[in-house]
Scaffold this active site. Structure first.
Site, short mmCIF file in Angstrom:
data_model
loop_
_atom_site.label_atom_id
_atom_site.label_comp_id
_atom_site.label_asym_id
_atom_site.label_seq_id
_atom_site.Cartn_x
_atom_site.Cartn_y
_atom_site.Cartn_z
N TRP A 101 2.40 -5.32 2.40
CA TRP A 101 2.42 -4.89 3.80
C TRP A 101 1.32 -5.56 4.60
O TRP A 101 1.51 -5.96 5.74
CB TRP A 101 2.32 -3.37 3.89
CG TRP A 101 3.51 -2.69 3.28
CD1 TRP A 101 3.51 -1.83 2.21
CD2 TRP A 101 4.89 -2.82 3.68
NE1 TRP A 101 4.79 -1.44 1.93
CE2 TRP A 101 5.65 -2.02 2.80
CE3 TRP A 101 5.55 -3.54 4.69
CZ2 TRP A 101 7.05 -1.92 2.91
CZ3 TRP A 101 6.94 -3.43 4.79
CH2 TRP A 101 7.66 -2.63 3.91
N ASP A 171 -3.50 0.23 8.78
CA ASP A 171 -2.17 0.76 8.48
C ASP A 171 -2.37 1.87 7.44
O ASP A 171 -2.77 1.59 6.32
CB ASP A 171 -1.30 -0.37 7.92
CG ASP A 171 0.09 0.10 7.46
OD1 ASP A 171 0.36 1.30 7.48
OD2 ASP A 171 0.89 -0.79 7.07
N LYS A 195 6.57 8.20 5.14
CA LYS A 195 5.96 8.31 3.83
C LYS A 195 5.39 9.71 3.63
O LYS A 195 5.67 10.35 2.66
CB LYS A 195 4.85 7.26 3.66
CG LYS A 195 5.27 5.83 4.00
CD LYS A 195 6.18 5.21 2.96
CE LYS A 195 6.97 4.03 3.47
NZ LYS A 195 6.20 2.84 3.76
C1 LIG Z 1 6.54 1.49 4.27
C2 LIG Z 1 5.35 0.79 4.79
C3 LIG Z 1 5.45 -0.11 5.88
C4 LIG Z 1 6.76 -0.45 6.54
O1 LIG Z 1 7.24 0.61 7.26
P1 LIG Z 1 8.53 0.49 8.16
O2 LIG Z 1 8.48 1.75 8.94
O3 LIG Z 1 9.70 0.40 7.24
O4 LIG Z 1 8.40 -0.71 9.00
C5 LIG Z 1 4.29 -0.69 6.33
N1 LIG Z 1 3.10 -0.42 5.77
C6 LIG Z 1 2.98 0.42 4.73
C7 LIG Z 1 1.63 0.68 4.14
C8 LIG Z 1 4.10 1.05 4.21
O5 LIG Z 1 3.97 1.89 3.17
#
Ligand SMILES: *Cc1c(COP(=O)(O)O)cnc(C)c1O
Length: 363
Positions: A101, A171, A195
């Site tokens: 990511w 993030d 998540k």
């Molecule tokens: C799942 C995830 C993403 C991507 O998320 P989307 O909503 O599918 O774009 C980005 N960063 C992390 C840390 C993730 O776990």
């Protein structure tokens, strides 16, 4: 009705209590005679929902007044572009690449300016967090970027990088609300909610006000400007209303459970059950350097791809869903977010012990 133990990395398990409440309110939300799904986002009822959601999140995370809370769409991935478009004033940013990511965010930023990869753990398949106490931060960097919890590899920053005064952008998709945070240490915190908070379709951005300006890269679409959403309290256009409503319920559920300090304590107890077993097992092994282990995502392997597949299949039959590792890593991964009850982990470990006994290697 049979609920499984869902170890999916995302979309992931939600609190049963929240799902039941939402079911009760499905046809008639608090006497409005309609579902939140059918309701105007300009209605009084929805205004209350989004305002309460923001207030509860502010309380949970102790968010200072000089930070805005935005409820946006496009998933975490849209932020990979939105961040450089809005924050790269000098067109320079430093990225710490600790997984897929972070790498995707870094690659996206390269489209817009000079993104520097100042640290990486790719040399050991992202199984650790590099030392970030004295990195070569660029003099003119607009921000330093991290992915705080690496969903796929199961690592987590236990100490934030020393950004040498530059704003930190993080993030936190897969560790959102899993433990207390000091918001003041960040310029911006963001995450997709699917998540650890709610249904896919909502991304929450917590951003320091001075970083929200009109001075964005040329060509930045209106919808991708933080200022537009901040000025309109996340109601510039139709927001992901039902998703925000569920997030709001999860915030209330977290408050009822004692907030983030209590969640951290619970999550630590939960993760310890699994990690302790991985450390003593002669069949299963964790894949991450111990001091960097995530509380949320726990990858593990047997070292034998066929045995891994057998385990995943038998676990599924026993009611433990989505234990297959990410397609880029193989093996297994148990995601044990806030809403995964401790019994789920206890039962998983009991099942793993049984599997280990049945599949003991002859030596
Ligand atoms: C799942 C995830 C993403 C991507 O998320 P989307 O909503 O599918 O774009 C980005 N960063 C992390 C840390 C993730 O776990």
């Amino acid at each position: 009705m049979a609920r499984v133990y869902n170890f999916s990395a995302g979309p992931a398990v939600l609190p049963e209590e929240v799902l039941r409440e939402a079911a009760d309110e499905m046809l008639d939300y608090k006497g409005t005679g309609m579902s939140v799904m059918e309701m105007s986002h300009r209605s009084k009822a929805f205004e209350t929902i989004i305002q309460e959601a923001e207030a509860d999140l502010r309380e949970l995370m102790n968010i200072p007044d000089n930070y805005k809370v935005l409820f946006l769409q496009g998933g975490a991935s849209q932020q990979f572009a939105m961040i450089p478009m809005n924050l790269m004033k000098n067109r320079v940013a430093d990225y710490i690449v600790t997984g897929q990511w972070a790498k995707k965010a870094y690659q996206e930023a390269c489209i817009y300016g000079k993104a520097n990869k100042i640290a990486s753990s790719e040399d050991k398949t992202f199984s650790y967090i590099p030392d970030c106490s004295d990195l070569p931060i660029s003099e003119d960097a607009d921000y330093v970027y991290i992915c705080e919890n690496n969903t796929i590899y199961g690592t987590k920053f236990k100490t934030l990088p020393n950004t040498k005064g530059k704003p930190l952008v993080a993030d936190v998709s897969s560790c959102f609300l899993s433990e207390p945070v000091d918001v003041t240490k960040y310029g911006m915190i963001y995450g997709g909610v699917q998540k650890n908070i709610g249904p896919a379709g909502v991304v929450i951005v917590i951003i320091r006000e001075d970083l929200i300006t009109e001075d964005v890269l040329p060509g930045t679409p209106t919808m991708l400007r933080y200022k537009i959403h901040a000025d309109n309290q996340s109601l510039y256009n139709t927001p992901p209303a039902y998703g925000i409503y569920i997030c709001g319920k999860v915030f209330k559920w977290l408050k009822k459970r004692g907030g983030l300090a209590a969640m951290k304590e619970y999550n630590e107890r939960k993760a310890k059950i699994l990690y302790d077993y991985l450390d003593e097992s002669s069949l299963f092994h964790g894949t991450v350097r111990k001091e960097d282990r995530s509380l949320m995502n726990v990858p593990f392997v047997t070292g034998d791809a066929e045995l891994d597949a057998k385990f995943v299949k038998e676990a599924k039959a026993a009611g433990f869903e989505n234990l297959k590792g990410h397609r880029t890593v193989g093996g297994m991964r148990a995601s044990i977010y806030n809403a995964m009850p401790i019994e789920g982990v206890e039962k998983l470990v009991a099942f793993m012990k049984k599997f280990e006994a049945e599949n003991a290697k002859e030596s």
